[in-house]
Every structure is written in C-alpha cells, then in structure tokens.
Write a protein that holds these residues in place. Structure first.
Motif, PDB file in Angstrom:
ATOM      1  N   GLY A   1      -0.602   7.591  -5.500  1.00 30.98           N
ATOM      2  CA  GLY A   1       0.126   7.172  -4.300  1.00 30.98           C
ATOM      3  C   GLY A   1      -0.589   6.030  -3.586  1.00 30.98           C
ATOM      4  O   GLY A   1       0.051   5.078  -3.124  1.00 30.98           O
ATOM      5  N   GLN A   2      -1.912   6.129  -3.503  1.00 26.10           N
ATOM      6  CA  GLN A   2      -2.693   5.043  -2.897  1.00 26.10           C
ATOM      7  C   GLN A   2      -2.567   3.762  -3.715  1.00 26.10           C
ATOM      8  O   GLN A   2      -2.442   2.669  -3.161  1.00 26.10           O
ATOM      9  CB  GLN A   2      -4.164   5.442  -2.779  1.00 26.10           C
ATOM     10  CG  GLN A   2      -4.416   6.520  -1.757  1.00 26.10           C
ATOM     11  CD  GLN A   2      -5.840   7.037  -1.793  1.00 26.10           C
ATOM     12  OE1 GLN A   2      -6.568   6.829  -2.773  1.00 26.10           O
ATOM     13  NE2 GLN A   2      -6.245   7.733  -0.747  1.00 26.10           N
ATOM     14  N   ARG A   3      -2.559   3.911  -5.027  1.00 29.91           N
ATOM     15  CA  ARG A   3      -2.406   2.730  -5.886  1.00 29.91           C
ATOM     16  C   ARG A   3      -1.038   2.097  -5.695  1.00 29.91           C
ATOM     17  O   ARG A   3      -0.911   0.871  -5.626  1.00 29.91           O
ATOM     18  CB  ARG A   3      -2.608   3.154  -7.343  1.00 29.91           C
ATOM     19  CG  ARG A   3      -2.531   2.002  -8.290  1.00 29.91           C
ATOM     20  CD  ARG A   3      -3.729   1.970  -9.217  1.00 29.91           C
ATOM     21  NE  ARG A   3      -3.664   0.756  -9.989  1.00 29.91           N
ATOM     22  CZ  ARG A   3      -3.368   0.712 -11.277  1.00 29.91           C
ATOM     23  NH1 ARG A   3      -3.157   1.822 -11.936  1.00 29.91           N
ATOM     24  NH2 ARG A   3      -3.305  -0.439 -11.896  1.00 29.91           N
ATOM     25  N   LEU A   4      -0.001   2.917  -5.581  1.00 27.35           N
ATOM     26  CA  LEU A   4       1.338   2.380  -5.322  1.00 27.35           C
ATOM     27  C   LEU A   4       1.399   1.665  -3.983  1.00 27.35           C
ATOM     28  O   LEU A   4       2.057   0.625  -3.857  1.00 27.35           O
ATOM     29  CB  LEU A   4       2.385   3.499  -5.361  1.00 27.35           C
ATOM     30  CG  LEU A   4       2.938   3.865  -6.727  1.00 27.35           C
ATOM     31  CD1 LEU A   4       3.908   5.031  -6.617  1.00 27.35           C
ATOM     32  CD2 LEU A   4       3.613   2.679  -7.387  1.00 27.35           C
ATOM     33  N   ASP A   5       0.713   2.205  -2.981  1.00 30.63           N
ATOM     34  CA  ASP A   5       0.670   1.546  -1.671  1.00 30.63           C
ATOM     35  C   ASP A   5       0.035   0.159  -1.776  1.00 30.63           C
ATOM     36  O   ASP A   5       0.518  -0.806  -1.188  1.00 30.63           O
ATOM     37  CB  ASP A   5      -0.101   2.387  -0.654  1.00 30.63           C
ATOM     38  CG  ASP A   5       0.637   3.652  -0.251  1.00 30.63           C
ATOM     39  OD1 ASP A   5       1.865   3.730  -0.483  1.00 30.63           O
ATOM     40  OD2 ASP A   5      -0.021   4.564   0.294  1.00 30.63           O
ATOM     41  N   ARG A   6      -1.055   0.060  -2.524  1.00 31.03           N
ATOM     42  CA  ARG A   6      -1.714  -1.240  -2.701  1.00 31.03           C
ATOM     43  C   ARG A   6      -0.835  -2.207  -3.479  1.00 31.03           C
ATOM     44  O   ARG A   6      -0.771  -3.398  -3.160  1.00 31.03           O
ATOM     45  CB  ARG A   6      -3.052  -1.074  -3.399  1.00 31.03           C
ATOM     46  CG  ARG A   6      -4.107  -0.543  -2.478  1.00 31.03           C
ATOM     47  CD  ARG A   6      -5.475  -0.888  -2.987  1.00 31.03           C
ATOM     48  NE  ARG A   6      -6.450  -0.371  -2.059  1.00 31.03           N
ATOM     49  CZ  ARG A   6      -7.534   0.271  -2.409  1.00 31.03           C
ATOM     50  NH1 ARG A   6      -7.803   0.462  -3.680  1.00 31.03           N
ATOM     51  NH2 ARG A   6      -8.367   0.712  -1.503  1.00 31.03           N
ATOM     52  N   LEU A   7      -0.170  -1.697  -4.505  1.00 29.03           N
ATOM     53  CA  LEU A   7       0.736  -2.556  -5.279  1.00 29.03           C
ATOM     54  C   LEU A   7       1.881  -3.055  -4.397  1.00 29.03           C
ATOM     55  O   LEU A   7       2.312  -4.203  -4.517  1.00 29.03           O
ATOM     56  CB  LEU A   7       1.271  -1.808  -6.498  1.00 29.03           C
ATOM     57  CG  LEU A   7       0.254  -1.552  -7.616  1.00 29.03           C
ATOM     58  CD1 LEU A   7       0.843  -0.621  -8.670  1.00 29.03           C
ATOM     59  CD2 LEU A   7      -0.199  -2.863  -8.245  1.00 29.03           C
ATOM     60  N   HIS A   8       2.355  -2.192  -3.517  1.00 27.70           N
ATOM     61  CA  HIS A   8       3.416  -2.597  -2.581  1.00 27.70           C
ATOM     62  C   HIS A   8       2.923  -3.715  -1.663  1.00 27.70           C
ATOM     63  O   HIS A   8       3.618  -4.711  -1.443  1.00 27.70           O
ATOM     64  CB  HIS A   8       3.880  -1.384  -1.764  1.00 27.70           C
ATOM     65  CG  HIS A   8       4.966  -1.700  -0.813  1.00 27.70           C
ATOM     66  ND1 HIS A   8       4.734  -1.916   0.528  1.00 27.70           N
ATOM     67  CD2 HIS A   8       6.293  -1.863  -0.996  1.00 27.70           C
ATOM     68  CE1 HIS A   8       5.878  -2.193   1.121  1.00 27.70           C
ATOM     69  NE2 HIS A   8       6.842  -2.161   0.220  1.00 27.70           N
ATOM     70  N   THR A   9       1.704  -3.564  -1.138  1.00 29.95           N
ATOM     71  CA  THR A   9       1.129  -4.597  -0.265  1.00 29.95           C
ATOM     72  C   THR A   9       0.939  -5.902  -1.028  1.00 29.95           C
ATOM     73  O   THR A   9       1.220  -6.985  -0.508  1.00 29.95           O
ATOM     74  CB  THR A   9      -0.212  -4.115   0.324  1.00 29.95           C
ATOM     75  OG1 THR A   9       0.000  -2.877   1.015  1.00 29.95           O
ATOM     76  CG2 THR A   9      -0.782  -5.130   1.303  1.00 29.95           C
ATOM     77  N   ARG A  10       0.478  -5.797  -2.273  1.00 28.81           N
ATOM     78  CA  ARG A  10       0.316  -7.005  -3.100  1.00 28.81           C
ATOM     79  C   ARG A  10       1.663  -7.693  -3.328  1.00 28.81           C
ATOM     80  O   ARG A  10       1.762  -8.910  -3.282  1.00 28.81           O
ATOM     81  CB  ARG A  10      -0.316  -6.653  -4.444  1.00 28.81           C
ATOM     82  CG  ARG A  10      -1.795  -6.347  -4.364  1.00 28.81           C
ATOM     83  CD  ARG A  10      -2.357  -5.986  -5.707  1.00 28.81           C
ATOM     84  NE  ARG A  10      -2.195  -7.086  -6.662  1.00 28.81           N
ATOM     85  CZ  ARG A  10      -2.391  -6.941  -7.967  1.00 28.81           C
ATOM     86  NH1 ARG A  10      -2.743  -5.772  -8.476  1.00 28.81           N
ATOM     87  NH2 ARG A  10      -2.226  -7.977  -8.762  1.00 28.81           N
TER      88      ARG A  10
END
Length: 161
Positions: free
Chosen positions: A67-76
C-alpha cells in the motif's frame, strides 16, 4: 520607404527565419523531454499494475508495504503528469512565439511584447516541467533505496541509512 520588419527583401526574410529557428530548438528539446516523461510514466504504470496484482494475495504485513508503494507510485505519477502538462504548455507557448514572430513580420506590426511573453512562458513552463521531473526522480530513487533496505531487513542484514 521600406519598413525593415516587412520581409520584402531576401535579407529581411532570412533574418525572420533565423530568429524563428531559436525557439524551434527549444521545441525539439521539449519533444525529447515529453518522450522521456512518457517512458517514465509507462514504467510507473507497469509497476503499479504489478503491485496491485500482488496486493490481492498479500498477507497483512505485506499489504501495508505494498500500500505504501502504491502511494509512492501515485505521487510519482502525479509529478510526471505535472511535468508532461508543463512541457506541453511550454511547447504551445514556443509555437505561439514562432507564429507571433512570423505574423508580426508579415503584418508589419510590432509584437515584441507578445513574443517576449510567449517565449518567456515557454522557458518558465520548461523550467517547471524539469522541476516536476526532478521531484519524480527523487521519489523514484527513494523508493529504490527503501526496497533495498526492506530486502536487507528480510535477509537479516543491516539497512543502509
């Protein structure tokens, strides 16, 4: 009397073409940047797809990490969206400045302020696009370091700082 702005002679026509070529180099650079931004956005989308697929069968601890990785990918992806939009806007302003130069030369009018504004907007948009891209690159490198540290921790090794 012949107005020097009106392209009635070979020299004045050549001068207008020479001056118009400068923004075209910026436009070429912007096209290259848009290509890079698009490739990075495709990579982010592929990573998000892989993480989303893994999320369905993940345990609770792995679900938090994914979930944290998806959040970072979303921000990117948002940073890349901003970079693409700004670069495209810079391209529009560059094309507008070239068009203004030609129309101004043909219509025998002084359009220096509009030309200055459009070319300035193109440079500003390019600068902002590069800033957004730099932000995305920092997010990407942070994610890489976090994944390395997570894998080291899972292997019982000390994490880098």
């Amino acid at each position: 009397m012949i107005d020097p702005i009106t392209p009635t002679t070979l020299e004045s026509t050549a001068h207008v073409v020479q001056v118009a070529l400068s923004p075209v180099f910026l436009l070429s650079g912007l096209a290259t940047l848009l290509n890079v931004f698009g490739a990075r956005l495709a990579r982010v989308a592929d990573q998000a797809e892989r993480v989303s697929t893994r999320l369905a069968g993940a345990g609770e601890a792995e679900r938090i990490i994914l979930g944290q990785r998806l959040d970072r990918l979303h921000t990117r992806s948002l940073a890349l969206d901003a970079a693409v939009f700004l670069a495209a806007l810079g391209g529009v302003a560059t094309c507008g400045s070239v068009l203004t130069l030609f129309v101004g030369a043909l219509r025998d009018s002084t359009v220096a302020s509009l030309l200055f504004g459009l070319f300035g907007a193109a440079i500003l948009c390019t600068l902002c696009a590069l800033c957004a891209f730099g932000f995305e690159m920092l997010l990407a490198s942070r994610s890489v370091r976090d994944r390395i540290n997570q894998r080291r921790a899972n292997a019982g090794m000390l994490a880098d700082l």
